[in-house]
Design a protein around this motif. Sequence first.
Motif, PDB file in Angstrom:
ATOM      1  N   VAL A 282      -6.194  67.137  97.132  1.00  0.00           N
ATOM      2  CA  VAL A 282      -7.023  67.229  96.514  1.00  0.00           C
ATOM      3  C   VAL A 282      -6.834  66.794  95.039  1.00  0.00           C
ATOM      4  O   VAL A 282      -5.884  66.606  94.267  1.00  0.00           O
ATOM      5  N   GLU A 283      -8.074  65.891  94.658  1.00  0.00           N
ATOM      6  CA  GLU A 283      -8.094  65.407  93.267  1.00  0.00           C
ATOM      7  C   GLU A 283      -8.806  66.056  92.234  1.00  0.00           C
ATOM      8  O   GLU A 283     -10.047  66.597  92.299  1.00  0.00           O
ATOM      9  N   LEU A 284      -8.216  66.145  91.204  1.00  0.00           N
ATOM     10  CA  LEU A 284      -8.891  66.890  90.101  1.00  0.00           C
ATOM     11  C   LEU A 284      -9.132  65.830  88.989  1.00  0.00           C
ATOM     12  O   LEU A 284      -8.400  64.865  89.041  1.00  0.00           O
ATOM     13  N   ASP A 285     -10.059  66.065  88.116  1.00  0.00           N
ATOM     14  CA  ASP A 285     -10.442  65.212  87.306  1.00  0.00           C
ATOM     15  C   ASP A 285     -10.963  65.677  85.889  1.00  0.00           C
ATOM     16  O   ASP A 285     -10.772  66.881  85.775  1.00  0.00           O
ATOM     17  N   GLY A 286     -11.674  64.883  84.856  1.00  0.00           N
ATOM     18  CA  GLY A 286     -11.734  65.357  83.525  1.00  0.00           C
ATOM     19  C   GLY A 286     -12.822  66.539  83.636  1.00  0.00           C
ATOM     20  O   GLY A 286     -12.728  67.376  82.612  1.00  0.00           O
ATOM     21  N   ARG A 287     -13.661  66.803  84.738  1.00  0.00           N
ATOM     22  CA  ARG A 287     -14.424  67.914  84.855  1.00  0.00           C
ATOM     23  C   ARG A 287     -13.705  69.164  84.929  1.00  0.00           C
ATOM     24  O   ARG A 287     -14.272  70.327  84.742  1.00  0.00           O
ATOM     25  N   ASP A 288     -12.425  69.234  85.258  1.00  0.00           N
ATOM     26  CA  ASP A 288     -11.521  70.112  85.753  1.00  0.00           C
ATOM     27  C   ASP A 288     -10.975  70.684  84.516  1.00  0.00           C
ATOM     28  O   ASP A 288     -10.108  71.716  84.487  1.00  0.00           O
ATOM     29  N   VAL A 289     -11.014  70.229  83.331  1.00  0.00           N
ATOM     30  CA  VAL A 289     -10.142  70.451  82.021  1.00  0.00           C
ATOM     31  C   VAL A 289     -10.599  71.745  81.505  1.00  0.00           C
ATOM     32  O   VAL A 289     -11.833  71.773  81.255  1.00  0.00           O
ATOM     33  N   VAL A 290      -9.641  72.859  81.490  1.00  0.00           N
ATOM     34  CA  VAL A 290      -9.897  74.007  81.025  1.00  0.00           C
ATOM     35  C   VAL A 290      -9.200  74.279  79.832  1.00  0.00           C
ATOM     36  O   VAL A 290      -9.077  75.326  79.359  1.00  0.00           O
ATOM     37  N   ARG A 291      -8.634  73.222  79.093  1.00  0.00           N
ATOM     38  CA  ARG A 291      -8.128  73.416  77.713  1.00  0.00           C
ATOM     39  C   ARG A 291      -9.198  73.239  76.666  1.00  0.00           C
ATOM     40  O   ARG A 291     -10.412  73.237  77.010  1.00  0.00           O
TER      41      ARG A 291
ATOM     42  N   THR B  43      -6.151  70.123  83.788  1.00  0.00           N
ATOM     43  CA  THR B  43      -6.969  70.798  84.979  1.00  0.00           C
ATOM     44  C   THR B  43      -6.453  71.723  85.587  1.00  0.00           C
ATOM     45  O   THR B  43      -7.322  72.073  86.620  1.00  0.00           O
ATOM     46  N   GLY B  44      -5.358  72.278  85.341  1.00  0.00           N
ATOM     47  CA  GLY B  44      -5.126  73.656  85.973  1.00  0.00           C
ATOM     48  C   GLY B  44      -4.192  73.617  87.150  1.00  0.00           C
ATOM     49  O   GLY B  44      -4.110  74.564  87.833  1.00  0.00           O
ATOM     50  N   LYS B  45      -3.696  72.235  87.361  1.00  0.00           N
ATOM     51  CA  LYS B  45      -3.064  72.235  88.653  1.00  0.00           C
ATOM     52  C   LYS B  45      -1.912  73.251  88.785  1.00  0.00           C
ATOM     53  O   LYS B  45      -1.854  73.803  89.828  1.00  0.00           O
ATOM     54  N   THR B  46      -1.164  73.221  87.936  1.00  0.00           N
ATOM     55  CA  THR B  46       0.059  73.741  87.849  1.00  0.00           C
ATOM     56  C   THR B  46      -0.342  75.356  87.846  1.00  0.00           C
ATOM     57  O   THR B  46       0.495  76.080  88.691  1.00  0.00           O
ATOM     58  N   TYR B  47      -1.076  75.759  86.830  1.00  0.00           N
ATOM     59  CA  TYR B  47      -1.365  77.216  86.789  1.00  0.00           C
ATOM     60  C   TYR B  47      -2.044  77.811  88.084  1.00  0.00           C
ATOM     61  O   TYR B  47      -1.642  78.867  88.531  1.00  0.00           O
ATOM     62  N   THR B  48      -2.902  76.899  88.628  1.00  0.00           N
ATOM     63  CA  THR B  48      -3.473  77.436  89.918  1.00  0.00           C
ATOM     64  C   THR B  48      -2.635  77.340  90.878  1.00  0.00           C
ATOM     65  O   THR B  48      -2.653  78.322  91.742  1.00  0.00           O
ATOM     66  N   ALA B  49      -1.721  76.509  91.004  1.00  0.00           N
ATOM     67  CA  ALA B  49      -0.465  76.567  91.974  1.00  0.00           C
ATOM     68  C   ALA B  49       0.076  77.643  92.267  1.00  0.00           C
ATOM     69  O   ALA B  49       0.853  78.286  92.971  1.00  0.00           O
ATOM     70  N   VAL B  50       0.595  77.886  90.704  1.00  0.00           N
ATOM     71  CA  VAL B  50       1.544  79.263  90.701  1.00  0.00           C
ATOM     72  C   VAL B  50       0.860  80.721  91.035  1.00  0.00           C
ATOM     73  O   VAL B  50       1.525  81.272  91.730  1.00  0.00           O
ATOM     74  N   ALA B  51      -0.492  80.699  90.744  1.00  0.00           N
ATOM     75  CA  ALA B  51      -1.385  81.696  90.988  1.00  0.00           C
ATOM     76  C   ALA B  51      -1.352  81.945  92.667  1.00  0.00           C
ATOM     77  O   ALA B  51      -1.274  83.026  93.102  1.00  0.00           O
TER      78      ALA B  51
END
Length: 319
Positions: free
Chosen positions: A294-303, A140-148
């Motif tokens: 912030v809750e992310l779910d399957g709709r946020d999957v970008v893989r 869901t891009g949690k780590t990638y977005t946080a690093v950015a």
Amino acid sequence: MVEKVITLDNISLIDFLGVENHNIREVAAAFPMSKIISRGNEIRIKGTTPEISRISTILDSLMEHYQKYGKITHENVQNYISHSGQPASGASAPVVPDDDEVIVYGNKGVVVRARTDNQKRLVEAAEKHDLVFAIGPAGTGKTYTAVAIAVRALKNKEVKKIIITRPAVEAGENLGFLPGDLKEKIDPYLRPIYDALDDMIPAEKLKFYEENRIIEIAPLAYMRGRTLNNAFILLDEAQNTTSMQMKMFLTRMGPTSKAIITGDRSQIDLPNKQKSGLIESVDILKNIKGIAFVELDGRDVVRHRLVREIITAYDKAGQ
């Protein structure tokens, strides 16, 4: 004739100077009465004081542009040259159009942006809160977005350092049986962090940041006893922290720090009877003003599209 030397520190020379110094040659062509020589990471300018001032302004602008966008194009060079003669109070046209969804312009022109609604909520939450929990499944891009978000804060000089940590191997962080020194032991578990940073910061600059401890990447156990001031702190894979580890991390924040905690409730690797520090902390801290969730779910999957379907299938199976 006077001379000025400009040093290009922590800049990819090929990206900044251009192939065969093409970018600098364009600047030199605009000022035929001056002499501009590029050697290694130094640019020497010889000319009259007014021209040297204009050339320095152009090069400073190009360096700022490179730091923000990670690349220099022919159009960028021409734009800064054409606007260098304007009065300081004059408005100059933007070189690159701003995009509200862009978090940071990364290495070699990589554009890192919030790609889903919940990723946008994460960015907005980090702008308004000093502590943010981002919770959701893999991909869901949690780590990638946080690093950015952290890299943007560093580039904008909102913080002086980035500290990224995660529980290594397991919550108990039993690294002793693995071969090699500390870096060799933990690098495989921190690889996703390095992959994200590689997209956002040129290799030479990332090396400089690490060597000077402007960016620190370390297992969670090494945070104990520290007070982290003027820093952006990321705790990744927080579902594998114990209660004591989570409390220890949360109490590291200095008065000028910001933190993002990321985790996945569905991938807890703790022993069955051990409660996740992430799950516990969400319950304990949910009513504290200044903390965002912030809750992310399957709709946020970008893989790969199958990842979203896999997550949905496991959710339906109750696993």
